[in-house]
Scaffold this active site. Structure first.
Site, PDB file in Angstrom:
ATOM      1  N   LYS A  68       0.968  -1.193   0.117  1.00 14.14           N
ATOM      2  CA  LYS A  68       0.112  -0.117   0.111  1.00 14.14           C
ATOM      3  C   LYS A  68       1.063   1.294  -0.075  1.00 14.14           C
ATOM      4  O   LYS A  68       1.710   1.223   0.545  1.00 14.14           O
ATOM      5  CB  LYS A  68      -0.925   0.052   1.250  1.00 14.14           C
ATOM      6  CG  LYS A  68      -2.312   0.332   0.926  1.00 14.14           C
ATOM      7  CD  LYS A  68      -3.146  -0.132   2.159  1.00 14.14           C
ATOM      8  CE  LYS A  68      -4.353   0.792   1.961  1.00 14.14           C
ATOM      9  NZ  LYS A  68      -5.547   0.515   2.612  1.00 14.14           N
ATOM     10  N   GLU A 108     -19.852  -6.819   8.896  1.00 10.21           N
ATOM     11  CA  GLU A 108     -20.995  -6.061   9.405  1.00 10.21           C
ATOM     12  C   GLU A 108     -22.268  -7.016  10.079  1.00 10.21           C
ATOM     13  O   GLU A 108     -22.678  -7.002  11.237  1.00 10.21           O
ATOM     14  CB  GLU A 108     -21.698  -5.061   8.483  1.00 10.21           C
ATOM     15  CG  GLU A 108     -20.706  -3.930   8.037  1.00 10.21           C
ATOM     16  CD  GLU A 108     -19.772  -4.266   7.077  1.00 10.21           C
ATOM     17  OE1 GLU A 108     -19.509  -5.323   6.487  1.00 10.21           O
ATOM     18  OE2 GLU A 108     -18.795  -3.389   6.819  1.00 10.21           O
ATOM     19  N   ARG A 146     -26.123  -3.706   5.338  1.00  7.28           N
ATOM     20  CA  ARG A 146     -25.458  -5.301   5.316  1.00  7.28           C
ATOM     21  C   ARG A 146     -25.840  -6.087   6.426  1.00  7.28           C
ATOM     22  O   ARG A 146     -26.180  -7.369   6.268  1.00  7.28           O
ATOM     23  CB  ARG A 146     -23.764  -5.308   5.301  1.00  7.28           C
ATOM     24  CG  ARG A 146     -23.213  -4.795   4.112  1.00  7.28           C
ATOM     25  CD  ARG A 146     -22.804  -6.145   3.249  1.00  7.28           C
ATOM     26  NE  ARG A 146     -22.362  -5.821   2.081  1.00  7.28           N
ATOM     27  CZ  ARG A 146     -21.101  -5.886   1.512  1.00  7.28           C
ATOM     28  NH1 ARG A 146     -20.331  -6.463   2.282  1.00  7.28           N
ATOM     29  NH2 ARG A 146     -21.144  -5.619   0.497  1.00  7.28           N
TER      30      ARG A 146
HETATM   31  C1  LIG Z   1     -19.005  -3.453   3.196  1.00  7.24           C
HETATM   32  C2  LIG Z   1     -17.910  -2.478   3.571  1.00  7.24           C
HETATM   33  N1  LIG Z   1     -17.447  -2.302   4.827  1.00  7.24           N
HETATM   34  C3  LIG Z   1     -16.468  -1.348   4.954  1.00  7.24           C
HETATM   35  C4  LIG Z   1     -16.048  -0.724   4.142  1.00  7.24           C
HETATM   36  C5  LIG Z   1     -14.987   0.503   4.160  1.00  7.24           C
HETATM   37  N2  LIG Z   1     -13.671   0.009   3.554  1.00  7.24           N
HETATM   38  C6  LIG Z   1     -13.098   0.555   2.489  1.00  7.24           C
HETATM   39  S1  LIG Z   1     -11.648   0.158   2.064  1.00  7.24           S
HETATM   40  C7  LIG Z   1     -11.637  -0.986   3.243  1.00  7.24           C
HETATM   41  C8  LIG Z   1     -10.326  -1.761   3.436  1.00  7.24           C
HETATM   42  C9  LIG Z   1     -10.168  -2.881   2.421  1.00  7.24           C
HETATM   43  O1  LIG Z   1      -8.945  -3.414   2.463  1.00  7.24           O
HETATM   44  P1  LIG Z   1      -8.607  -4.214   1.201  1.00  7.24           P
HETATM   45  O2  LIG Z   1      -9.646  -4.923   0.350  1.00  7.24           O
HETATM   46  O3  LIG Z   1      -7.470  -5.008   1.645  1.00  7.24           O
HETATM   47  O4  LIG Z   1      -7.982  -3.020   0.154  1.00  7.24           O
HETATM   48  P2  LIG Z   1      -6.973  -2.001   0.396  1.00  7.24           P
HETATM   49  O5  LIG Z   1      -7.502  -0.866   1.212  1.00  7.24           O
HETATM   50  O6  LIG Z   1      -5.882  -2.930   1.206  1.00  7.24           O
HETATM   51  O7  LIG Z   1      -6.225  -1.610  -0.990  1.00  7.24           O
HETATM   52  C10 LIG Z   1     -12.632  -0.877   4.141  1.00  7.24           C
HETATM   53  C11 LIG Z   1     -12.850  -1.141   5.236  1.00  7.24           C
HETATM   54  C12 LIG Z   1     -16.560  -0.947   2.764  1.00  7.24           C
HETATM   55  N3  LIG Z   1     -16.037  -0.144   1.712  1.00  7.24           N
HETATM   56  N4  LIG Z   1     -17.651  -1.793   2.583  1.00  7.24           N
END
Ligand SMILES: Cc1ncc(C[n+]2csc(CCOP(=O)(O)OP(=O)(O)O)c2C)c(N)n1
Ligand SMILES: CC(=O)[C@@H](O)[C@H](O)COP(=O)(O)O
Ligand SMILES: [Mg+2]
Length: 622
Positions: free
Chosen positions: A276, A361, A389
């Site tokens: 990242k 969630e 969700r």
């Molecule tokens: C259902 C849901 N819960 C929470 C989020 C908030 N959220 C957006 S990105 C993220 C982290 C995702 O991690 P990853 O898939 O590893 O992607 P990275 O940010 O590491 O590129 C979260 C928790 C979301 N978008 N959707």
């Protein structure tokens, strides 16, 4: 001329010789940094997917082959390479590019995403449709390690793994981060896969404890590990052909691997390792800070924000620590939104009572239900949009059993730059119809703190919904006081028109009322509604108006209409709130104004509906 300037769609990209892809990646990364530092946006994840995006569009025949980006917060390179480079300065602004993939923005955006963990299901649907229609194309889901923690991703793997003849590729983009550090057993498992320890462990276990055939397997595992084509027990068990882990920043590794995979049939799983923030040292060092940024100077990095008004999120975070201090039964739960929900300090001060359950969630709500059955006092901090969700869990696992769970619903109402996917427009409507629920909306920061205490002390499920960002700047009393459940307060006495305002709409309603000499009530409770106050206001005024930052259909205004009907009171009633359409991204104040939910819009709607003239200008001639 820059290479990037020659790429107007992926067909241009595919004309480049392989040797030019690395210089292109450098240009793209620089462009991203320049662009996002001017607009704000999701920086770290985008810096981490530059090479992966180039490789996917280079190898696959997009848009014929379909790419579904999970969450979609990492799609800026994809947007730039698919003809939207020049629109990047408009990112996440009114009428500008969305921060997420959108089907009506580009044919390359095959599926709208923003809530996580949907990509494998959607790509499987596309691959299945291609199979039925006899069309030859790949469907590719690109999913992060954080998003992989959600049940929905596993539901999709479970479904896909037995479909031998679908052309599906799942790319796991493993950067060992969610927004916050990753949590849970899956993360531990992926880390073991990456370090290769899993295979060493398998071999050792084989030597000491396993019968001959298992020893053979352990040997094979070791051989495969050396060749970097590693059977990963879990994904293989699901029926996927697992390939990896490979370096997601190395185009010489990505491109040949994807070219090989392109020839394979059936469900494929490619494990890609990225960083990242890759290529921008400050973001690499602090991926959380650079996950979602405002504008900043790239040569200086993000500077600590000047002290401004406290946000509702901070009001919650402070309250949580104060309440935890006086009540040992309190536990705080977040589904992967520690920073956004204001729980960093709680995590530090009460690590044993802090639970980040991953992007889960549904589980977070039922987990809270289980804790409540044992006399704990769970507080679930969750964005309004993400609680959608867990609707069944809310009803079946909490409300129906009347369990004592407090819901701190952040990002209620319009959220701004993230747009329609993240707007918390529906919680009033979806919560108020559930028996046993108490639902509150604070008009200022102090009321928010009192409502959180009220919800917490209430022996049953209760939610406090508050907006993104700062409130009106009210002084916050440190005491942990409650307010009377089901009671609103009149905040301005007037004549003719009574405005029944909810939460964030109290302040603009008071402003609007000044020009109308209207009465304004801060209703405080959506449920139980203060029916006595509604009746009293109806009796003493000619016109009633409700105002809420939530959908009008089934919302707080509907609750007032129902109460009036129940009481047999016929009174002209105007219901103001969010209209029956999705509202795109943009500056929150502009968005609110665009739907008539600022003071000017509220006043205008009231005048127009009830035929009240403009206030007369009083000219002082003396
Ligand atoms: C259902 C849901 N819960 C929470 C989020 C908030 N959220 C957006 S990105 C993220 C982290 C995702 O991690 P990853 O898939 O590893 O992607 P990275 O940010 O590491 O590129 C979260 C928790 C979301 N978008 N959707
Ligand atoms: C992509 C995603 O879902 C989150 O990163 C979200 O953008 C966070 O929103 P806030 O900035 O309101 O916390
Ligand atoms: Mg990640």
């Amino acid at each position: 001329m820059k290479l990037l300037d020659t790429i107007n769609d992926p067909a241009d990209l595919r004309k480049l010789p392989r040797t030019q892809l690395t210089p292109l990646a450098h240009e793209l990364r620089q462009f991203l940094l320049d662009s996002v530092s001017k607009t704000g946006g999701h920086l770290s994840s985008n810096l981490g997917t530059v090479e992966l995006t180039i490789a996917l569009h280079y190898v696959f025949n997009t848009p014929e082959d379909r790419i579904v980006w999970d969450v979609g917060h990492q799609t800026y390179s994809h947007k730039i390479l698919t003809g939207r480079r020049e629109r990047m300065p408009s990112l996440r602004q009114l009428n500008g590019l969305s921060g997420f993939p959108k089907r009506d923005e580009s044919e390359y955006d095959t599926f709208g995403t923003a809530h996580s963990s949907t990509s494998i299901s959607a790509a499987l649907g596309m691959a299945t449709a291609a199979k039925i229609k006899g069309e030859k194309r790949k469907a590719i889901a690109v999913i992060g390690d954080g998003s992989m923690t959600a049940g929905m991703a596993f539901e999709a793997l479970n479904n896909a793994g037995v479909e031998d003849d679908v052309d599906l590729l799942v790319v796991l983009n493993d950067n060992d981060m969610s927004i916050s550090p990753p949590v849970g057993a899956l993360n531990r498992y992926l880390a073991r896969l990456m370090s290769g320890q899993f295979y060493a462990a398998a071999k050792n276990v084989g030597k000491t404890m396993l019968p001959a055939p298992m020893l053979e397997l352990a040997k094979k595992l070791e051989e495969h590990a050396k060749g970097m084509v590693v059977p990963a027990t879990m994904f293989e068990e699901f029926g996927f052909n697992y390939i990896g882990p490979i370096d997601g920043h190395d185009l010489d590794s990505l491109i040949p691997t994807l070219e090989n995979i392109k020839k394979l049939k059936g469900p494929q799983f490619l494990h890609v390792v990225t960083k990242k923030g890759q290529g921008y040292k400050l973001a690499e060092a602090e991926p959380i800070l650079y996950h979602g940024t405002g504008k900043f100077n790239p040569s200086e990095g993000i500077k600590p924000a000047k002290a401004t008004k406290i946000t509702y999120t901070e009001v919650f975070g402070n309250w949580l620590c104060d309440m935890a201090h006086v009540d040992k039964r309190l536990v705080g739960i977040t589904p992967a939104m520690r920073e956004g929900s204001g729980m960093v300090r709680f995590n530090q001060e009460y690590p044993d009572r802090y639970f980040d359950v991953g992007i889960a969630e549904q589980h977070s709500v039922t987990f809270a239900g289980g804790l409540a059955t044992e006399g704990m006092k769970p507080v679930v901090a969750i964005y309004s949009t993400f609680l959608q969700r867990a609707y069944d869990q809310l009803i079946h696992d909490v409300a129906l059993q009347n369990l004592d769970v407090t819901f701190a619903l952040d990002r209620a109402g319009l959220v701004g730059a993230d747009g329609a996917t993240h707007a918390g427009n529906y919680d009033i409507a979806y919560l108020r119809c559930i028996p046993n629920m108490v639902v509150m909306a604070p008009s200022d920061e102090n009321e928010c703190r009192k409502m959180l205490t009220t919800a917490y002390r209430f022996d049953g499920p209760a939610a406090v919904r508050y907006p993104r960002g700062a409130g009106v700047g009210a002084a916050i009393e440190p005491a942990l006081d409650v307010i009377e459940i089901g009671k609103g307060v009149v905040r301005r006495e007037g004549k003719g028109v009574a405005i029944l305002a909810f939460g964030s709409m109290v302040a603009p309603s008071i402003k609007a009322a000044d020009g109308l000499n209207a009465t304004v009530a801060d209703m405080r409770f959506v449920k139980p509604l203060d029916v006595e106050l509604v009746k009293q206001l109806a009796q003493n005024h000619d016109y009633l108006v409700t105002v809420e930052e939530g959908c009008t259909m089934g919302g707080a205004g509907s609750a007032v209409a129902e109460a009036l009907a129940e009481a047999g009171i016929a009174k002209p009633l105007l219901i103001l709130g969010l209209p029956d359409r999705f509202i795109d991204h943009g500056d929150p104040a502009l968005l609110l104004a665009s739907v008539g939910l600022d003071a000017h819009g509220i006043g205008k709607s009231i005048r127009e509906r009830f035929g009240i003239g403009e206030p007369r200008l009083v000219v002082n001639n003396t």
